[in-house]
Scaffold this active site. Structure first.
Site, mmCIF file in Angstrom:
data_model
loop_
_atom_site.group_PDB
_atom_site.id
_atom_site.type_symbol
_atom_site.label_atom_id
_atom_site.label_comp_id
_atom_site.label_asym_id
_atom_site.label_seq_id
_atom_site.Cartn_x
_atom_site.Cartn_y
_atom_site.Cartn_z
ATOM 1 N N CYS A 56 0.817 -1.184 0.020
ATOM 2 C CA CYS A 56 -0.021 -0.233 0.026
ATOM 3 C C CYS A 56 0.915 1.392 0.220
ATOM 4 C CB CYS A 56 -1.052 0.173 1.332
ATOM 5 S SG CYS A 56 0.059 -0.005 2.822
ATOM 6 N N GLU A 1267 7.301 -24.776 -11.375
ATOM 7 C CA GLU A 1267 7.629 -25.214 -9.977
ATOM 8 C C GLU A 1267 9.224 -25.849 -9.750
ATOM 9 O OE1 GLU A 1267 4.554 -28.340 -10.905
ATOM 10 O OE2 GLU A 1267 3.869 -27.879 -8.861
HETATM 11 S S1 FES Z 1 -0.880 -3.359 3.402
HETATM 12 FE FE1 FES Z 1 -0.126 -1.724 4.247
HETATM 13 S S2 FES Z 1 1.930 -2.526 4.354
HETATM 14 FE FE2 FES Z 1 0.772 -4.205 3.832
#
Ligand code: FES
Ligand SMILES: Cc1cc2nc3c(=O)[nH]c(=O)nc-3n(C[C@H](O)[C@H](O)[C@H](O)COP(=O)(O)OP(=O)(O)OC[C@H]3O[C@@H](n4cnc5c(N)ncnc54)[C@H](O)[C@@H]3O)c2cc1C
Ligand code: FES
Length: 1336
Positions: A56, A1267
């Site tokens: 994020c 794999e």
């Molecule tokens: S979702 Fe924010 S650091 Fe993982």
């Protein structure tokens, strides 16, 4: 008491240059939620919610009216409360660049360097590199690595991500052949690969890259500068549903507030408060946010030390300390140096930029990396309150939270004073963690000693330890006893004894690893002892002798280097048509969309009208009767629409043994009992907490394999393969060795958690599902069974998954059906996004394995007989455990020909969540035992393990133990090349030399061969279909049954279609996989996605091409568009299905023979590590991989798979550790307590070579490589074993010791037995219940 506030202020900030005015800012809302759900900017991803993964990451920019400077820094949006953003500018991946406008060089290069696979981590990676470039347009390679330390990627293995960043550096450190055709690795010799064809090493073309032009970056919004400069700034208040946020404007204002609301936390970086609110259910009615308050930001340097404002972030603290160090003599800055060392590895760059000095000091986490050093350095906390100012020492009583040493109500930390050190004064920080960066310490310490001037007589000694108790602990008693003692070996010996008496860690301590922690306490002390001895010697060599030469390397922690490497692959035939993309390192079809955040994952689909959110209630008991489920309180909460449980399932609640909602009984912790559907996820989650379930325990409760064996608890029959006369052979061998190997499980940790969107249709009981799965047909089957609706009414759409690795083969079917039942009951769309903790708890992972072996061999290392047994911990339902066991038994011989061989295996049924498919499907676990017994034989024969490997390796066309014929020529070629090109013997010699010279650090090497198989031993599982439409403008829509999981399957399919139709790739579009376009498709797993779907696509294209042939013949110089128009005029169908019947594999378990797999993939890898015997840390120095890729359809994607799998394997074999309580509760539920590799774990040097060969059975003579690399990660495990063996040999210990996986720091340290491990108190296991247990 709530403040008496009538109105909320407007929250003003900017996002990507646009002004946001939020009139109802809720202090409980974080930036990630706001971006995704309010502004609908879904490029920023959720993957953990606790600051631990970096998915994020955004850039925050703030203007400082004092310095007139703009400060750009990376932040994890999941921990940024929106109310803290007043006056800030937020840049998200959408603001950096977009396909619609212009992509940014960072986005372009990450994509073109193949730094994205599934793409879920990519926006976060872009933001970390972008932010770095905003501050340093020409960064150093070290800065790139540092900037990426807080970003997890589960697919790529990081090498290409770092490489994309390094393209911005002035110094290029990437070795390329530069067109010479000769690599620096060749060392003058002709490469065995280049003997046959030209080798390429360029996976991308740097010349294509747009230059970085910093002047093109968006400007900081002038309005925010005006706001910051406004002399009439006033206090801001934001009133939410339950919480009030207050931002004071001056220090006096802050003190007023802290006096009025003494219990309200001060929100600075929110990296302590945020996670406690989210994960520990803390609630605060009032939050005060002095972030940015000018009085908290100042640096005051005096002769005695430096005072640093409490508001500075840890990243700013880092810069300040560097500055001070540059100004002051070294002797004065020993505390600063110690702090800087820990600041480099504390969390990731984002957290270091958010967390503040004051917040860190006050929150006093027991694992704090800075407080022990600050305490040892005699730091002082400057406090201020309405009552005035005061100073308190940042020492033991404060850190131990003694009430008299605490902050008083209303007090605020203004600054921290860090005194200068002096000449006869030493300060040090010491630390050991599971992972070098971004991991809480297992034990850390801050230590200082002052001597009587000119002597080694202790005047003052301080030792503070972190993570050995509920708070940082001071060994003050020990220190006092040592005053006036000389700094010598006797002092050390007493210090170790006393400190172990003083700091007692109970055997049941939370976190486990008790004996390891005890060992670390004194091992770190020993390191400090040596450091000081060296320091004394530097000051007065005459009086203070130097430490032994062999001990010097013990002083330093492993440096963090920027990884580098070379990738070698076959060049495309120069005669191939330039338009034909097959064989070229074509970028992933979605790569640019990944890096711009425009790739749509399931939770990025905009809200559907009337949709509800689901939160599940899971069992807290491993095995119990459900006495009652009380949902009344949950139902009464706002927004709650319904609670769904077993009774609501119209059809099958238990489809083929997989239970949707528990009924009457629970069989594991984490089993879904019911689900709350509500208007928001927050409401659903809140209500789920209020569902009350009464249980009555049922015996037995089976958690481990051992317990399962005691209770004869199995999920399926035994699988067995036998050849030769095993018993007879044991009678004629020179020696027999027997042993057991434990291999623990692994969490998939795909970055995108399981996410499902179900939309019930108004008509005909139709239902549409969007989800990330490897097996849409299975979801369809499971939903249809649960709802009692024909499969034709259930449509499953799968566009892409943010990683899967086997974890999305069966589990999405269960979760899809759970959601579909909710959609059916409520009649409304359901969005079900698993939080990371729930995902880890519910969906389980790789099977833990117990292997037992009895091996008969000759003194020359030749193995004559093997009798091996395998048991895996399958968990509570069948899932794919039987198939995993079949694979284990069939593949477990690996590369070795053992004439008399018996292998048996059975999956155990336990009360753990059901384990499932995971890359390699049992092979990576089972073959640890194979290599372990090879190593054991080698030790008994006094031979190097590589020699025993070679002696027993298949040499000529042979039959496997199950009678399948194969030719191992390529196995031997990979093995030989690997030994030669890695300079194995030369480096082994060098490692031995190193080991002779270093007592506390040891190097080890291992080279591991691999014979791997793809696919499944059931022909119908290998079938595949495709559907190709040609539209009248000539554009092509390609669909097939395989799923895009990041491996680049769709990219390869486009390459196939392009070649077959003889049109440029740009004509071909591949949108998604869905059950309406291609029915009954089998799972995308087992490395055969390209093999089977490629054949189906090829077939469809060839059918179409065949139909077009008459038209082309008539107009051979015509254009594609003309031919298509003509075909339509002539009523030729422009749509075709393609089909591949599948490889005709089979396995007859009765006869114990079969043609189980279509072909074999061979490989070898050589790894070198260095181990710190005192801490158990290891440094991965180098790996060379040789993989038989036959002809690579796309070398970039294949190398990406090999490297990604290798690093995932390396994580599995070394640092990834799932922790279970004896009651079967999984503790490790997020990145804080489950450590996958980060950029600091990958080898400093990584060389990958695709060995070219032929494989006529597969499309374009290719091989499936998804794999195979996983197991090659075990070369790191065996290199560690080699290094530890060297240490043990030197210490006169038995060379062999039980080898198990993962080789964690704990295992390494405790195996390097020495005076310190011998000193620690040991607990009698019969007298206590440990915190965690192994389940293998
Ligand atoms: S979702 Fe924010 S650091 Fe993982
Ligand atoms: C993912 C992650 C990884 C981490 N890794 C590590 C690690 O490896 N090593 C390590 O040591 N730490 C680690 N941490 C912890 C981190 O160092 C602390 O959370 C951080 O330093 C706290 O600072 P903050 O500004 O965010 O505090 P906040 O969360 O804002 O506040 C914390 C507490 O301090 C109080 N407070 C803040 N400022 C003041 C002040 N000026 N006066 C009085 N009280 C104040 C608040 O009232 C609150 O109670 C990690 C944290 C996260 C989220
Ligand atoms: S590409 Fe990094 S997590 Fe998938």
């Amino acid at each position: 008491m709530m403040p008496s506030l009538s109105n909320s202020d407007e929250l003003i900030f900017f996002v990507n240059g646009r002004k946001v005015i939020e009139k109802n800012a809720d202090p409980e809302v974080n930036l990630l939620f706001y971006l995704r759900n309010v502004l609908h900017l879904t490029g920023t991803k959720y993957a953990c919610g606790g600051g631990g993964c970096g998915a994020c990451t955004v850039m925050l920019s703030r203007y400082n009216s004092k310095t007139k400077k703009i400060h750009h820094y990376p932040a994890t949006a999941c921990l940024v409360p929106i109310c803290s953003l007043y006056g800030a500018a937020v840049t998200t991946v959408e603001g950096v660049g977009s396909i619609k406008t212009r992509i940014h060089p960072v986005q372009e290069r990450l994509a073109k360097c193949h730094g994205t696979q599934c793409g879920f981590c990519s926006p976060g990676m872009v933001m970390s590199i972008y932010t770095l470039l905003r501050n340093h347009p020409e960064p150093t390679p070290g800065q790139i690595t540092e900037a990426l330390g807080g970003n997890l990627c589960r697919c790529t293995g990081y090498r290409p991500i770092v490489e994309s960043g390094k393209t911005f550096c002035l110094e290029s450190t990437v070795c390329q052949l530069k067109g010479s055709g000769k690599c620096c690795m060749d060392q003058g010799k002709e490469s065995s690969v280049s003997r046959q064809e030209k080798i390429c090493t360029k996976l991308y073309n740097e010349d294509e890259f747009q230059p970085l032009d910093p002047s093109q970056e968006p400007i900081f919004p002038p309005e925010l500068i005006r706001m910051a400069e406004d002399p009439n700034k006033r206090r801001l208040t934001f009133q939410g549903e339950r919480t009030t946020w207050i931002t004071p404007v001056t220090l006096d204002d802050l003190l007023e507030l802290t006096a009025s609301f003494p219990k309200a936390p001060l929100i600075m970086g929110n990296t302590t408060v945020g996670p406690s609110i989210k994960f520990e259910d803390e609630f605060h009615p009032v939050l005060i946010s002095p972030l940015g308050l000018p009085e908290l930001y100042f640096v005051n340097s005096t002769d005695d030390g430096v005072t640093i404002g409490a508001g500075y972030s840890l990243a700013q603290l880092n810069d300040i300390l560097h500055f001070i160090i540059s100004e002051q003599p070294k002797e004065k800055t020993k505390t600063h140096h110690a702090l800087l060392k820990h600041l480099r590895t504390l969390a990731g760059a984002q957290i270091r930029n958010m967390a503040t000095l004051g917040g860190h000091v006050v929150s006093r986490p027991n694992f704090s990396d800075l407080n022990p050093i600050l305490a040892a350095g005699n730091a002082i906390i400057n406090l201020v309150s309405k009552e005035g100012e005061r100073q308190i020492p940042l020492n033991g009583p404060f850190l131990e939270r003694s009430p008299e040493a605490n902050l008083r109500p209303g007090e605020v930390v203004l600054s921290i004073f860090i005194p200068h050190s002096s000449q006869w004064h030493f300060v040090s920080g010491l630390r050991m963690a599971q992972r070098q960066e971004n991991a809480f310490a297992i034990v850390n310490a801050g230590m200082s000693v002052k001597f009587e001037d000119g002597t080694n007589i202790i005047k003052d000694l301080q030792m503070f330890y972190g993570n050995v108790g509920p708070t940082v602990v001071s060994a003050s008693h020990t220190c006092r006893q040592l005053i006036k003692r000389q700094w010598d070996d006797q002092m050390l010996s007493d210090a170790c004894r006393w400190v172990l008496e003083e700091i007692q860690i109970p055997p049941t301590a939370k976190g486990g690893m008790v004996e390891f922690q005890r060992t670390l306490i004194i091992s770190l002390l020993f390191k400090f002892y040596l450091q000081v001895r060296q320091g004394l010697n530097e000051m007065d060599p005459y009086n203070f002798p130097d430490i032994p030469e062999k001990f010097v390397s013990a002083l330093e922690d492993f440096p963090i280097e920027t990884p580098k490497g070379i990738q070698m692959f076959q060049c495309v035939d120069p005669h191939q048509s330039p338009q034909d993309p097959v064989g070229h390192p074509v970028m992933h079809q979605s790569a640019i969309k990944h890096t711009t955040g425009e790739a749509v994952f399931v939770d990025d689909i905009p809200p559907i009208n009337q949709e509800l959110f689901l939160a599940v209630v899971t069992s807290t008991k491993a095995h119990a009767k459900i006495l009652s489920i009380d949902t009344s309180e949950a139902m009464s909460l706002p927004g709650v629409v319904d609670v769904i449980m077993a009774e609501d399932v119209p059809g099958d609640n238990n489809h083929k043994g997989e239970i949707l909602y528990a009924q009457h009984e629970v069989i594991c912790v984490g089993q879904i009992i019911c689900a709350v559907a509500a208007d928001t996820y927050a409401h659903a989650k809140e209500a789920a907490k209020k569902v009350k379930i009464a249980y009555q325990d049922i015996e037995p409760k089976i958690i481990t394999i051992e317990q399962a064996l005691e209770h004869n608890s199995f999920l399926s029959v035994e699988r067995k393969i036998e050849q030769g006369d095993v018993e007879g052979a044991f009678k004629h061998v020179d020696q027999i060795v027997e042993g057991e190997v434990h291999v623990e499980g692994q969490e998939h940790f795909y970055m995108e958690t399981q996410t499902i969107l179900v939309i019930p249709k108004a008509e005909d009981k139709e239902m549409v599902l969007h989800l990330g799965t490897q097996f849409p047909t299975h979801v369809q089957e499971s939903v249809s069974a649960a709802l009692k609706v024909p499969r034709s009414r259930i449509a499953c759409h799968m566009k892409r998954a943010g990683g899967a690795f086997g974890g999305k083969v069966t589990k999405p079917a269960l979760l899809g059906a759970v959601s579909a039942v909710a959609a059916h009951k409520t009649g409304r769309p359901i969005r079900f996004i698993l939080e990371r903790g729930d995902d880890m708890l519910i969906t389980a992972g790789r099977h833990p394995l117990l292997g037992k072996y009895k091996i008969g061999f000759m003194n020359n290392g030749e193995i004559k007989a093997a009798d091996v047994e395998y048991y895996i911990n399958g968990g509570c339902t069948p899932d794919e455990s039987d198939m995993v066991m079949q694979f284990i038994v069939l593949k477990s011989e690996n590369s070795y020909s053992i004439p008399n061989f018996r292998c048996r295996g059975r999956p155990c049924k336990t009360n753990l969540p059901s384990n499932t498919a995971f890359r390699g499907f049992g092979f990576p676990q089972a073959t640890v035992m194979v290599e372990a017994y090879i190593t054991a034989v080698a030790a008994r024969c006094n031979l190097p393990p590589e020699e025993v490997r070679e002696i027993n390796m298949y040499k000529e066309t042979s039959k496997t133990a199950y009678n399948q014929t194969f030719n191992p020529e390529l196995l031997r070629r990979c093995w030989k090349d690997c030994l030669e090109k890695s300079s194995f013997y030369v480096r082994k010699q060098a490692a031995e030399e190193f080991n002779k010279k270093n007592y506390w650090k040891k190097r080890g090497l291992a080279v591991i061969p691999m014979k791997y198989t793809i696919g499944v031993p059931m022909a119908f599982y290998n079938q595949a279909a495709a559907l190709v439409h040609i539209y009248l403008d000539g554009s092509v829509l390609l669909t097939h049954g395989g799923c895009e999981l990041g491996q680049g399957l769709h990219t390869k399919m486009i390459q196939v279609a392009s070649r077959e139709l003889n049109i440029p790739s740009s004509y071909i579009h591949l949108s998604e996989t869905n059950t309406t376009m291609v029915p009954n498709a089998l799972f995308t797993a087992g490395s055969m996605g390209t093999d089977v779907n490629g054949r189906a696509v090829q077939n469809a294209c060839q059918i179409l091409k065949e139909r077009l042939q008459p038209i082309i013949r008539k107009n051979p110089k015509g254009k594609w568009e003309e031919w298509i128009a003509k075909a339509f005029e002539e009523s030729i169908s422009l749509s075709a299905t393609g089909y591949f019947k599948g490889y005709q594999t089979y396995m007859d378990w009765e006869k114990e023979e079969g043609n189980a797999y279509p072909y074999f993939v061979y490989g070898a890898s050589c790894s070198e590590v260095e181990v710190d015997c005192l801490t158990g840390a290891h440094k991965h120095l180098r790996t060379d991989i040789f993989m038989d890729a036959a002809f690579s359809i796309n070398p970039a994607l294949d190398i990406g798979q090999i490297e990604g799998a290798f690093i995932q394997g390396m994580g599995f074999y070394t640092i990834e550790e799932l922790k279970y309580s004896p009651e079967g509760v999984l503790y490790s539920r997020g990145p804080d307590d489950y450590k996958i590799p980060t950029v600091t774990e990958i080898p400093e040097e990584l060389y990958v070579t695709l060995v070219h060969s032929r494989n006529p059975i597969a499309i374009y003579s290719s091989k499936g490589l998804g794999e195979a690399g996983m197991f090659l990660g075990s070369s790191v495990l065996f290199a560690i074993y080699d290094a530890v063996t060297a240490a043990r040999r030197e210490r006169g210990l038995d060379k062999t010791f039980p080898l198990s996986s993962p080789a964690t720091p704990e295992l390494i340290r405790m195996a390097c037995v020495d005076q310190f491990t011998n000193m620690i108190p040991r607990d009698d296991p019969s007298t206590f219940t440990p915190w965690s247990i192994n389940v293998s």
